[in-house]
Design a protein around this motif. Sequence first.
Motif, mmCIF file in Angstrom:
data_model
loop_
_atom_site.group_PDB
_atom_site.id
_atom_site.type_symbol
_atom_site.label_atom_id
_atom_site.label_comp_id
_atom_site.label_asym_id
_atom_site.label_seq_id
_atom_site.Cartn_x
_atom_site.Cartn_y
_atom_site.Cartn_z
ATOM 1 N N LYS A 9 -35.514 -10.735 61.082
ATOM 2 C CA LYS A 9 -36.488 -10.355 60.067
ATOM 3 C C LYS A 9 -36.549 -8.833 60.055
ATOM 4 C CE LYS A 9 -39.041 -14.615 60.443
ATOM 5 N NZ LYS A 9 -40.280 -15.289 60.854
ATOM 6 N N PRO A 10 -36.888 -8.217 58.920
ATOM 7 C CA PRO A 10 -36.906 -6.750 58.837
ATOM 8 C C PRO A 10 -37.736 -6.122 59.961
ATOM 9 C CG PRO A 10 -37.182 -7.695 56.664
ATOM 10 C CD PRO A 10 -37.251 -8.842 57.640
ATOM 11 N N GLY A 11 -37.137 -5.123 60.605
ATOM 12 C CA GLY A 11 -37.817 -4.384 61.657
ATOM 13 C C GLY A 11 -37.875 -5.067 63.005
ATOM 14 N N CYS A 12 -37.239 -6.226 63.154
ATOM 15 C CA CYS A 12 -37.326 -6.988 64.410
ATOM 16 C C CYS A 12 -36.096 -6.848 65.304
ATOM 17 C CB CYS A 12 -37.561 -8.463 64.107
ATOM 18 S SG CYS A 12 -39.177 -8.792 63.376
ATOM 19 N N GLY A 13 -35.095 -6.103 64.864
ATOM 20 C CA GLY A 13 -33.860 -5.981 65.635
ATOM 21 C C GLY A 13 -34.069 -5.414 67.031
ATOM 22 N N GLU A 61 -36.741 -5.409 68.930
ATOM 23 C CA GLU A 61 -37.453 -6.353 69.790
ATOM 24 C C GLU A 61 -36.530 -7.476 70.261
ATOM 25 O OE1 GLU A 61 -40.206 -8.328 72.097
ATOM 26 O OE2 GLU A 61 -40.184 -6.268 71.386
ATOM 27 N N LEU A 62 -35.663 -7.951 69.367
ATOM 28 C CA LEU A 62 -34.730 -9.006 69.775
ATOM 29 C C LEU A 62 -33.753 -8.480 70.818
ATOM 30 C CD1 LEU A 62 -33.958 -11.928 69.486
ATOM 31 C CD2 LEU A 62 -32.455 -11.289 67.597
ATOM 32 N N ILE A 63 -33.283 -7.265 70.675
ATOM 33 C CA ILE A 63 -32.405 -6.660 71.686
ATOM 34 C C ILE A 63 -33.127 -6.613 73.031
ATOM 35 C CG2 ILE A 63 -31.351 -4.467 72.406
ATOM 36 C CD1 ILE A 63 -29.593 -5.910 70.443
ATOM 37 N N ARG A 64 -34.404 -6.238 73.042
ATOM 38 C CA ARG A 64 -35.167 -6.224 74.301
ATOM 39 C C ARG A 64 -35.259 -7.626 74.890
ATOM 40 N NH1 ARG A 64 -37.909 -2.225 71.406
ATOM 41 N NH2 ARG A 64 -39.519 -3.644 70.623
ATOM 42 N N LYS A 65 -35.447 -8.625 74.045
ATOM 43 C CA LYS A 65 -35.490 -10.009 74.533
ATOM 44 C C LYS A 65 -34.137 -10.437 75.084
ATOM 45 C CE LYS A 65 -39.341 -11.988 71.978
ATOM 46 N NZ LYS A 65 -40.092 -12.474 73.131
ATOM 47 N N PHE A 66 -33.052 -10.006 74.447
ATOM 48 C CA PHE A 66 -31.730 -10.318 74.978
ATOM 49 C C PHE A 66 -31.614 -9.838 76.426
ATOM 50 C CE2 PHE A 66 -29.145 -10.292 70.722
ATOM 51 C CZ PHE A 66 -29.627 -11.543 70.414
ATOM 52 N N ALA A 67 -32.070 -8.617 76.668
ATOM 53 C CA ALA A 67 -31.958 -8.041 78.011
ATOM 54 C C ALA A 67 -32.817 -8.796 79.021
ATOM 55 C CB ALA A 67 -32.352 -6.566 77.977
ATOM 56 N N GLU A 82 -28.596 -2.790 60.494
ATOM 57 C CA GLU A 82 -29.458 -2.693 61.668
ATOM 58 C C GLU A 82 -30.182 -4.001 61.994
ATOM 59 O OE1 GLU A 82 -32.405 0.306 61.088
ATOM 60 O OE2 GLU A 82 -33.206 -0.631 59.291
ATOM 61 N N ASN A 83 -30.314 -4.915 61.041
ATOM 62 C CA ASN A 83 -30.959 -6.202 61.297
ATOM 63 C C ASN A 83 -29.972 -7.285 61.732
ATOM 64 O OD1 ASN A 83 -33.578 -5.285 60.724
ATOM 65 N ND2 ASN A 83 -33.218 -5.540 58.540
ATOM 66 N N TYR A 84 -28.739 -6.899 61.998
ATOM 67 C CA TYR A 84 -27.722 -7.817 62.503
ATOM 68 C C TYR A 84 -27.568 -7.544 63.995
ATOM 69 C CZ TYR A 84 -23.150 -9.907 63.358
ATOM 70 O OH TYR A 84 -22.116 -10.649 63.859
ATOM 71 N N VAL A 85 -27.776 -8.564 64.818
ATOM 72 C CA VAL A 85 -27.610 -8.409 66.260
ATOM 73 C C VAL A 85 -26.754 -9.548 66.796
ATOM 74 C CG1 VAL A 85 -29.777 -7.130 66.575
ATOM 75 C CG2 VAL A 85 -29.770 -9.598 66.808
ATOM 76 N N VAL A 86 -26.092 -9.275 67.900
ATOM 77 C CA VAL A 86 -25.247 -10.287 68.526
ATOM 78 C C VAL A 86 -25.502 -10.317 70.033
ATOM 79 C CG1 VAL A 86 -23.396 -10.163 66.814
ATOM 80 C CG2 VAL A 86 -23.297 -8.715 68.836
#
Length: 116
Positions: free
Chosen positions: A20-24, A26-32, A58-62
């Motif tokens: 979702k917009p602006g959540c990238g 935070e998701l990266i932090r959760k990945f870690a 920027e809203n695409y994470v893997v």
Amino acid sequence: MKDETLGSGPVLRLFQVHTKPGCGAELIRKFARTSADVVAGQPGNQGYFFGHGVGADENYVVFTSVWRDLDAVKARFGDTWRDSFLPAGYEELIEDCSVRHIDVGTGWFVNIANDA
């Protein structure tokens, strides 16, 4: 991989997310904090890495985990190995996601040395 026959591996489990917009971030932090715990130290896991797109992506994470072979992936994730595994708290950050398994046994080279 319709017939699920692969070479000798390794296999990349590629979890792709459009946040979702602006959540990238935070998701990266959760990945870690949480995704790493899902795979680290599991039999057949050879490591993991994660990151996000740049610029307009920027809203695409893997989150990519590296496995010895497909059998190791199946052993960790069971009958749902083809599905995205979402730890608690991920749903509110994600618009859509998918998981893919890539056999890289026929071509693999990584040089992450720091250039001076």
